[in-house]
Write a protein that holds these residues in place. Sequence first.
Motif, PDB file in Angstrom:
ATOM      1  N   LEU A 131       0.830  -1.205   0.000  1.00  0.00           N
ATOM      2  CA  LEU A 131       0.000   0.000   0.000  1.00  0.00           C
ATOM      3  C   LEU A 131       0.865   1.254   0.000  1.00  0.00           C
ATOM      4  CD1 LEU A 131      -3.001  -0.640   2.436  1.00  0.00           C
ATOM      5  CD2 LEU A 131      -3.082  -0.222  -0.014  1.00  0.00           C
ATOM      6  N   GLY A 132       1.987   1.208   0.707  1.00  0.00           N
ATOM      7  CA  GLY A 132       2.895   2.350   0.722  1.00  0.00           C
ATOM      8  C   GLY A 132       3.422   2.682  -0.667  1.00  0.00           C
ATOM      9  N   CYS A 133       3.705   1.658  -1.471  1.00  0.00           N
ATOM     10  CA  CYS A 133       4.155   1.887  -2.846  1.00  0.00           C
ATOM     11  C   CYS A 133       3.062   2.574  -3.661  1.00  0.00           C
ATOM     12  CB  CYS A 133       4.541   0.556  -3.498  1.00  0.00           C
ATOM     13  SG  CYS A 133       6.010  -0.232  -2.790  1.00  0.00           S
ATOM     14  N   ILE A 134       1.808   2.135  -3.486  1.00  0.00           N
ATOM     15  CA  ILE A 134       0.691   2.764  -4.199  1.00  0.00           C
ATOM     16  C   ILE A 134       0.529   4.215  -3.775  1.00  0.00           C
ATOM     17  CG2 ILE A 134      -1.790   2.640  -4.595  1.00  0.00           C
ATOM     18  CD1 ILE A 134      -1.618  -0.372  -4.138  1.00  0.00           C
ATOM     19  N   THR A 135       0.667   4.478  -2.488  1.00  0.00           N
ATOM     20  CA  THR A 135       0.525   5.845  -1.984  1.00  0.00           C
ATOM     21  C   THR A 135       1.627   6.748  -2.532  1.00  0.00           C
ATOM     22  OG1 THR A 135      -0.537   5.038   0.049  1.00  0.00           O
ATOM     23  CG2 THR A 135       0.427   7.241   0.104  1.00  0.00           C
ATOM     24  N   ARG A 136       2.876   6.280  -2.527  1.00  0.00           N
ATOM     25  CA  ARG A 136       3.974   7.094  -3.066  1.00  0.00           C
ATOM     26  C   ARG A 136       3.780   7.345  -4.562  1.00  0.00           C
ATOM     27  NH1 ARG A 136       6.888   3.629   0.307  1.00  0.00           N
ATOM     28  NH2 ARG A 136       7.533   2.355  -1.470  1.00  0.00           N
TER      29      ARG A 136
END
Length: 522
Positions: free
Chosen positions: A312-317
């Motif tokens: 999810l962090g990759c999607i947010t960035r």
Amino acid sequence: MTNLSRSCGIMSQRAERRGGIHVDQSDLLCKKGCGYYGNAGWQGLCSKCWREEYQRVRQKQIQDDWALAEKLQREEEAAYASSHGAQSHSQSTAPQAHPGHASLGSFSKFEEKKTNEKTRKVTTVKKFFSPSSRTAPKKETPEGKSPSPSISRRASLDTDQVSKDFADYLKNLQKPGREIQKQCRAFIVNMSSKKDLGADELSECVQDFYQSLADRLMGHYKASSESVEQVMDQVEKYIMTRLYKSVFCPETTDDEKKDLTTQNRIRALHWVTIEMLCVSMDEEIPEVSENVDKAITDVIEMDSKRVPRDKLGCITRCSKHIFSAIRITKKEPASADDFLPALIHIVLKANPPRLQSNIQYITRFCNPSRLMTGEDGYYFTNLCCAVAFIEKLDAQSLNLSPEEFERYMSGQASPRRDSSEGGRAEPPPPPPPVAINPVLAQLNHNLEALSGLGRRQDALMEAARGLQADLLSWPESVQREVDQVLEKYPLEVRSRTLSAIDDNNVDNDNLPPPLTPQVFAG
């Protein structure tokens, strides 16, 4: 049709009317109206409503299975009683030649039939409640699918490091930490014996554990919601790192098939341009191009992560880089209507590996509170919507005629730059016709750069060969010069006579006169 599928249909219709892709924020929410974000993997529901619906359907299925099992058992008993009565009647009317042997034979047959009937009834009942009856058959594992030793060693090192970090974190919690570690270890051992369960059952087990552990922390230990959230993040990281190999893209699902379908679909849409999607980004601006590259890198990097929160962090960035690119282009804050077309453009350019598997993995095993609210849930819902739009993309979505769409899809034609299209007020001088696909443009740029590097390398090699020849000839030239100097100025060695400083050689002008001792009167 799910809520997100309907929203994608709405996007396709509004794309033609408004010259772009648009979706109302209400279309991203749970279709039951609870206010949380919905998800295509949960039939357009949020995780809370989906769990309630899943429990209701599952309970009804169990009740139906029990009712069917009882019905079949009554039918088996009735059939057995009927056949037993007919057999007893035929035995009573048959001649009794050997009473002892006949009685023994009929009793043995009776016992054998009774055992067979009982075994069949038990099997009939069991098959409705066995895990294999509720899960899809396993896919045959192709040869050579096992990971390489280097990947296995890296995964083992990651698991060891996560376990160490988790133990260090729990030490600060004292008594709750010991109980959490005990429950997590017991849960992992329990999950290792449930490899035959389907993906939904595995997800239900993990989500139940999350819920029960969070309830106990808040109820028994009176922990605050912020503290529980931090603990659950660490628990998710530890558990999913340990279970990753067995629950990511499990063999009981068709996730791998969906991955290939989506990947081929994105490859077939390589001709879709940024103008067709009405994306508010100018990739000619260096800062915008840099943010686009970072967004593509982040969404591709998602597959290398093992924890749902990290994915999810990759999607947010990725999403934040998209917003930055739009803001730089428009010189004003980006809106939600600008974001979704840009996200679709990034997904088409990146073609992330195992996209469907990663989405399903996050949906099944992420802490549900992250998907229901907050920026992580918003960006993830938009990604699901973008993927659904790509799967249903047609000529109407891109304001093309069906004939043009089919020619582009078949490769018979390719879109070209046209400065008169799009209603731009400041058209630049028309360049030579080139393919406007940014991937092809980047490929041509790379080929030109490689050609330049090749020419520079050839010049460098030629200069190196010249330097090598000069180094080989330099000692010979130096030797020739030395020989010429010696020949022109031969060396003459003259003999010299050496005199001691105390010799009585008065003719030697180079020596000082002898010292005469002087006497002083005392």
